[in-house]
Design a protein around this motif. Structure first.
Motif, PDB file in Angstrom:
ATOM      1  N   PRO A   1      42.630  17.851  -1.327  1.00 28.41           N
ATOM      2  CA  PRO A   1      42.979  18.053   0.082  1.00 28.41           C
ATOM      3  C   PRO A   1      44.487  18.002   0.278  1.00 28.41           C
ATOM      4  N   VAL A   2      44.999  18.881   1.131  1.00 30.07           N
ATOM      5  CA  VAL A   2      46.427  18.861   1.456  1.00 30.07           C
ATOM      6  C   VAL A   2      46.584  18.837   2.968  1.00 30.07           C
ATOM      7  N   GLY A   3      47.771  18.468   3.407  1.00 24.97           N
ATOM      8  CA  GLY A   3      48.056  18.420   4.836  1.00 24.97           C
ATOM      9  C   GLY A   3      48.018  19.800   5.451  1.00 24.97           C
ATOM     10  N   THR A   4      47.556  19.868   6.695  1.00 24.66           N
ATOM     11  CA  THR A   4      47.430  21.157   7.375  1.00 24.66           C
ATOM     12  C   THR A   4      48.307  21.234   8.600  1.00 24.66           C
ATOM     13  N   GLY A   5      48.845  20.107   9.021  1.00 16.02           N
ATOM     14  CA  GLY A   5      49.663  20.112  10.233  1.00 16.02           C
ATOM     15  C   GLY A   5      48.865  20.311  11.492  1.00 16.02           C
ATOM     16  N   GLU A   6      47.587  19.903  11.485  1.00 17.46           N
ATOM     17  CA  GLU A   6      46.734  20.199  12.637  1.00 17.46           C
ATOM     18  C   GLU A   6      47.070  19.362  13.873  1.00 17.46           C
ATOM     19  N   ALA A   7      47.722  18.218  13.681  1.00 15.30           N
ATOM     20  CA  ALA A   7      47.997  17.379  14.850  1.00 15.30           C
ATOM     21  C   ALA A   7      49.425  17.539  15.342  1.00 15.30           C
ATOM     22  N   GLY A   8      50.201  18.368  14.689  1.00 14.28           N
ATOM     23  CA  GLY A   8      51.600  18.498  15.105  1.00 14.28           C
ATOM     24  C   GLY A   8      52.330  19.336  14.080  1.00 14.28           C
ATOM     25  N   ALA A   9      53.129  18.687  13.253  1.00 12.58           N
ATOM     26  CA  ALA A   9      53.895  19.417  12.253  1.00 12.58           C
ATOM     27  C   ALA A   9      53.320  19.124  10.868  1.00 12.58           C
ATOM     28  N   LEU A  10      53.559  20.028   9.957  1.00 13.84           N
ATOM     29  CA  LEU A  10      53.105  19.814   8.583  1.00 13.84           C
ATOM     30  C   LEU A  10      53.909  18.671   7.962  1.00 13.84           C
ATOM     31  N   GLY A  11      53.187  17.733   7.369  1.00 15.79           N
ATOM     32  CA  GLY A  11      53.872  16.613   6.725  1.00 15.79           C
ATOM     33  C   GLY A  11      54.111  15.441   7.656  1.00 15.79           C
ATOM     34  N   ASP A  12      53.424  15.407   8.798  1.00 10.13           N
ATOM     35  CA  ASP A  12      53.597  14.260   9.687  1.00 10.13           C
ATOM     36  C   ASP A  12      52.656  13.123   9.273  1.00 10.13           C
ATOM     37  N   CYS A  13      52.733  12.027  10.020  1.00 12.49           N
ATOM     38  CA  CYS A  13      51.928  10.853   9.654  1.00 12.49           C
ATOM     39  C   CYS A  13      50.443  11.185   9.648  1.00 12.49           C
ATOM     40  N   PHE A  14      50.015  12.018  10.597  1.00 10.16           N
ATOM     41  CA  PHE A  14      48.594  12.326  10.673  1.00 10.16           C
ATOM     42  C   PHE A  14      48.117  13.052   9.426  1.00 10.16           C
ATOM     43  N   ASP A  15      48.948  13.930   8.884  1.00 18.18           N
ATOM     44  CA  ASP A  15      48.552  14.669   7.676  1.00 18.18           C
ATOM     45  C   ASP A  15      48.337  13.728   6.501  1.00 18.18           C
ATOM     46  N   ARG A  16      49.251  12.791   6.351  1.00 19.51           N
ATOM     47  CA  ARG A  16      49.095  11.837   5.244  1.00 19.51           C
ATOM     48  C   ARG A  16      47.834  10.999   5.434  1.00 19.51           C
ATOM     49  N   TYR A  17      47.593  10.612   6.693  1.00 22.93           N
ATOM     50  CA  TYR A  17      46.380   9.845   6.991  1.00 22.93           C
ATOM     51  C   TYR A  17      45.131  10.668   6.666  1.00 22.93           C
ATOM     52  N   ASN A  18      45.171  11.923   7.106  1.00 27.34           N
ATOM     53  CA  ASN A  18      43.979  12.763   6.960  1.00 27.34           C
ATOM     54  C   ASN A  18      43.700  13.103   5.501  1.00 27.34           C
ATOM     55  N   VAL A  19      44.773  13.257   4.716  1.00 25.87           N
ATOM     56  CA  VAL A  19      44.580  13.521   3.286  1.00 25.87           C
ATOM     57  C   VAL A  19      43.791  12.388   2.657  1.00 25.87           C
ATOM     58  N   ARG A  20      44.103  11.161   3.064  1.00 28.13           N
ATOM     59  CA  ARG A  20      43.380  10.009   2.503  1.00 28.13           C
ATOM     60  C   ARG A  20      41.926  10.021   2.934  1.00 28.13           C
ATOM     61  N   MET A  21      41.691  10.362   4.196  1.00 29.50           N
ATOM     62  CA  MET A  21      40.301  10.431   4.667  1.00 29.50           C
ATOM     63  C   MET A  21      39.515  11.436   3.829  1.00 29.50           C
ATOM     64  N   LYS A  22      40.148  12.607   3.589  1.00 28.89           N
ATOM     65  CA  LYS A  22      39.444  13.650   2.837  1.00 28.89           C
ATOM     66  C   LYS A  22      39.277  13.253   1.374  1.00 28.89           C
ATOM     67  N   GLU A  23      40.271  12.548   0.837  1.00 28.88           N
ATOM     68  CA  GLU A  23      40.171  12.149  -0.571  1.00 28.88           C
ATOM     69  C   GLU A  23      39.010  11.197  -0.814  1.00 28.88           C
TER      70      GLU A  23
END
Lengths: 406, 371
Positions: B247-269
């Motif tokens: 899984p990689v960050g998608t920037g769905e909550a704002g910008a690519l590489g934001d805190c949410f992306d890192r959080y979401n990558v862990r959820m998906k992992e």
């Protein structure tokens, strides 16, 4: 209150020799003290226990269950422990302001209870500026919080105090606007008059009076959450950022005063919402006639007891919702808090007051069909909400019980 | 009107509710807005790398648990792999599978704590306790496997210390069956919460370029949209045989590489780890869990470098041997250390509350910074 004082003057001859106003004053002060001791203080304590138990259930924990049945006396144990604790005042703190701040917070909150009704007769002072007095006196709290933040001589406390001041001062406006809407409908600032303007049944409540009232109710609810520093607006004491905000340096009884204020404030939020929008202590007139028909003391006490129970139940539901929200939502950031207040709640408050004013001009008597429709809409929303909650509970519970390790 | 404001120096840590261990940040703030947050490390330095030079190869194994106590299994295995590579020891297929199973279970344990404490740092207390509840169940499983709940000390040079107990695989599968729906519940409680998305979206944006320049690894790197995972790109152990996504960050909550992306990558992992575990239990062969190795391991003089994908990213072990029974030099290359280095750059102009969310999203574990 006046009736009770008159009764006392009639019964006790010694009181007839002094001016009646003094007797009224004395009765009010005594009653206020009794109410604070017998109702508000235990209630704030019990809320602390309820909150911990409810939170524990939501988190799959047990919560306090050691002291008394279901841990009910935990709040008393905590209170005793706090009194016995050493009272620490940091050397670098401003000693006078540091001592004064908790009392100001405490006094501001408890003075507000003077105008909070419990039934048609049980109210300490039915001031003709009741709701206005309530807004004004609860604002003293912010002075106390700012003072504690400054006097602690701690950077975290200072940040917390500043945040709190900004937050409470801002959210006075949307809550004031929402209260204004109710004052439009009643034409009176007295809380008893506001409740008397409503009925016992939901379609007689101000909440469903016209389509703008639910908006006002929601904005009042959100604003009161923010004024009470409850999650998602608990940024002044945001634990992960500011350790404990303005109460970081406090310990023992002084610390408890802050939390006492917070828990009493939950009841105040609920009581104001209930009185202004949810019909207050109103019970159906038939029930009231039936209850008054009993002879002797029962006929005098029973109607008030029923009204008290009605008011209390409605308030308890809101208290539960406040606790529920606290343990569900994340906290919002300080700038988001401000933008929510100024960009959303305040315009909505203005729109609601304008809408209500126009509605009152167009339909001076109100529209019964609209009341029924709004009431039915709310009932359907609640039903759907409960269905979803039940579904989620079922959905998340099911696999846990299958698990052999639980 | 010009408002004359003074910069305030806020000393966040070493003891602070949100620093997850002993880390200190010197925060220069102007009210709520920070001018800089300078991390100050070294509060948890325990000379683990020096101890490696004093202990025998097997004797050092328990110390590797302490490098990153949330991913002790990964550290164990990385060190064991380095020694095996240098000494030329081939381990059995069953041991490889047991290691992968333990590592992936450990990944779930570690990520649960990461996303849970991120929730707590933005003010949601309940998801944290729910995450810990799930973590306890996984801990119970690991405890049954190796007797420990935190510092596992499970891998051995030449395999693993214990084979799995009877019916352990069924218990793990039962756990996975009930864990997957709970990840969905977690999503509803936290990932889809509007407030969380507003709090994390667009905050602490680490661009792909920055991520590479600052040498971020693991979920922090993948959160910036770079698909790089050692399990796929430089496969080791039995990972090439397993089928899973990165899984990689998608920037769905704002910008690519934001805190949410890192959080979401862990959820998906975590979901991917569940997938890997299921496959492992299907494929695990019978056999020995440990091969015979000499009591005193003396790898030939030389050096080696092993890279593994730990929960916090690329965990490298550089091992130099001089032919004796003690290592000449051991160096751990850890993800948290690099993650700390980017804090100063990204935190400029942030708000104090965002710094907490940013640090939490980097999933820094204090002992891994200092070793």
């Amino acid at each position: 209150m006046q009736k009770l004082a008159d009764l006392l003057i009639q019964k006790i001859p010694a009181l007839q020799s002094i001016p009646a106003d003094f007797v009224y004053l004395a009765v009010q002060v005594v009653f206020a003290l009794v109410m604070l001791m017998a109702f508000v203080a235990p209630f704030a304590g019990i809320i602390s226990w309820v909150e911990r138990r409810v939170a524990a259930r939501m988190m799959d924990r047990v919560g306090p269950n050691r002291v008394g049945p279901q841990g009910f006396f935990q709040w008393i144990a905590d209170g005793i422990k706090s009194i016995l604790k050493e009272d620490i005042i940091p050397t670098a703190a401003d000693p006078i302001l540091f001592r004064l701040a908790p009392y100001l917070v405490f006094a501001g909150m408890f003075a507000a209870f003077v105008t909070v009704p419990f039934s048609s007769g049980l109210i300490i002072a039915d001031l003709n500026v009741g709701i206005f007095y309530l807004i004004a006196v609860t604002s003293i709290v912010v002075v106390g919080i700012l003072m504690s933040g400054w006097a602690s001589n701690n950077k975290y406390s200072l940040l917390g105090g500043m945040r709190s001041a900004a937050q409470i001062v801002s959210y006075e406006i949307p809550s004031g606007l929402a209260i204004l809407v109710v004052v439009f409908l009643t034409g009176s600032l007295s809380i008893q008059d506001i409740i008397k303007g409503q009925g016992a049944y939901p379609w007689q409540w101000y909440l469903f009076d016209n389509p703008f009232m639910p908006v006002a109710f929601l904005s009042l609810f959100i604003a009161s959450l923010a004024e009470g520093n409850r999650t998602p607006f608990d940024i002044p004491e945001a634990e992960s950022e500011l350790v404990s905000g303005y109460s970081t340096e406090y310990s023992g009884m002084r610390f408890v005063f802050f939390y006492f204020e917070e828990w009493a404030n939950i009841y105040l939020i609920a009581a104001v919402g209930t009185a202004l929008f949810l019909g207050g202590w109103q019970i159906p007139p038939e029930v009231k006639t039936w209850a008054s028909a009993f002879g002797g003391g029962v006929g005098l006490v029973l109607p008030h007891a029923l009204e008290f129970a009605t008011f209390f139940l409605k308030a308890a539901v809101i208290v539960f919702v406040v606790i529920w929200i606290r343990w569900t939502l994340p906290r919002i950031r300080v700038d988001q808090l401000m933008s929510l207040c100024w960009k959303y709640l305040t315009p909505f408050g203005f729109a609601a007051s304008l809408g209500v004013a126009i509605w009152m001009v167009l339909f001076p008597q109100g529209v019964t069909a609209v009341r029924y429709a709004l009431c039915a809409g709310a009932a359907l929303t609640l039903l759907y909400f409960f269905y979803r909650v039940a579904y989620q509970v079922w959905y998340s519970r099911q696999p846990v019980h299958v698990n052999p390790f639980v | 009107m010009e408002l004359n404001t003074e910069e305030m120096l806020l000393n966040m840590g070493p003891q602070h509710p949100s620093t997850h261990g002993v880390i200190r940040f010197v925060v220069k703030t102007d009210g709520e807005v920070m001018n800089a947050a300078v991390p100050d490390i070294g509060y948890l330095h325990r000379s683990i790398e020096k101890i490696a030079e004093k202990a025998t190869y097997n004797g050092f194994m328990p110390w590797t648990d302490r490098v990153d106590y949330l991913a002790a299994m990964n550290c164990n295995v990385a060190y064991a792999m380095a020694v095996e590579k240098l000494a030329g020891i081939e381990i059995s297929r069953r041991a490889e599978y047991l290691r992968v199973i333990a590592m992936e279970l450990n990944r779930i344990i570690s990520h649960l704590l990461a996303v849970g404490s991120l929730g707590m740092d933005v003010g949601a207390y309940t998801p944290f306790v729910h995450a810990l509840r799930e973590r306890e169940k996984a801990n119970d499983l690991i405890e049954e496997l190796c007797g420990q709940r935190l510092t596992y000390n499970y891998a051995r040079i030449g395999g693993v210390i214990y084979d799995m107990t009877p019916n352990w695989d069924k218990k793990v599968l039962a756990f996975l069956d009930q864990f997957e729906p709970l990840v969905n519940e977690f999503d509803r409680l936290l990932t889809d919460a509007k407030i969380l998305r507003k709090r994390l979206g667009g905050i602490g944006v680490v661009t792909a370029e920055d991520a590479i320049n600052y040498n971020l690894v693991g979920p922090n790197l993948r959160g910036s949209g770079i698909m790089f995972d050692l399990r796929k790109d430089m496969p080791y152990s039995v990972y090439p045989e397993l089928d899973f996504e990165i899984p990689v960050g998608t920037g769905e909550a704002g910008a690519l590489g934001d805190c949410f992306d890192r959080y979401n990558v862990r959820m998906k992992e975590m979901r991917e780890s569940v997938k890997i575990l299921r496959q492992c239990f299907e494929r695990i062969p019978a056999g020995e869990h440990q091969v015979k190795v000499p009591k005193k391991i003396r790898p030939p003089a030389g050096d080696t470098y092993v890279r593994t994908e730990s929960t916090r990213g690329d965990l490298g072990v550089y091992l130099v041997s001089d032919g004796s029974d003690k290592a000449c030099r051991v160096k751990f290359r850890c993800g948290s250390f690099n993650a700390m280095s980017i804090v100063e750059k990204i935190s400029r102009g942030m708000m104090v509350a965002d710094l907490i969310a940013f640090i939490a999203s980097l999933d820094i574990v204090a002992p891994e910074i200092d070793r």
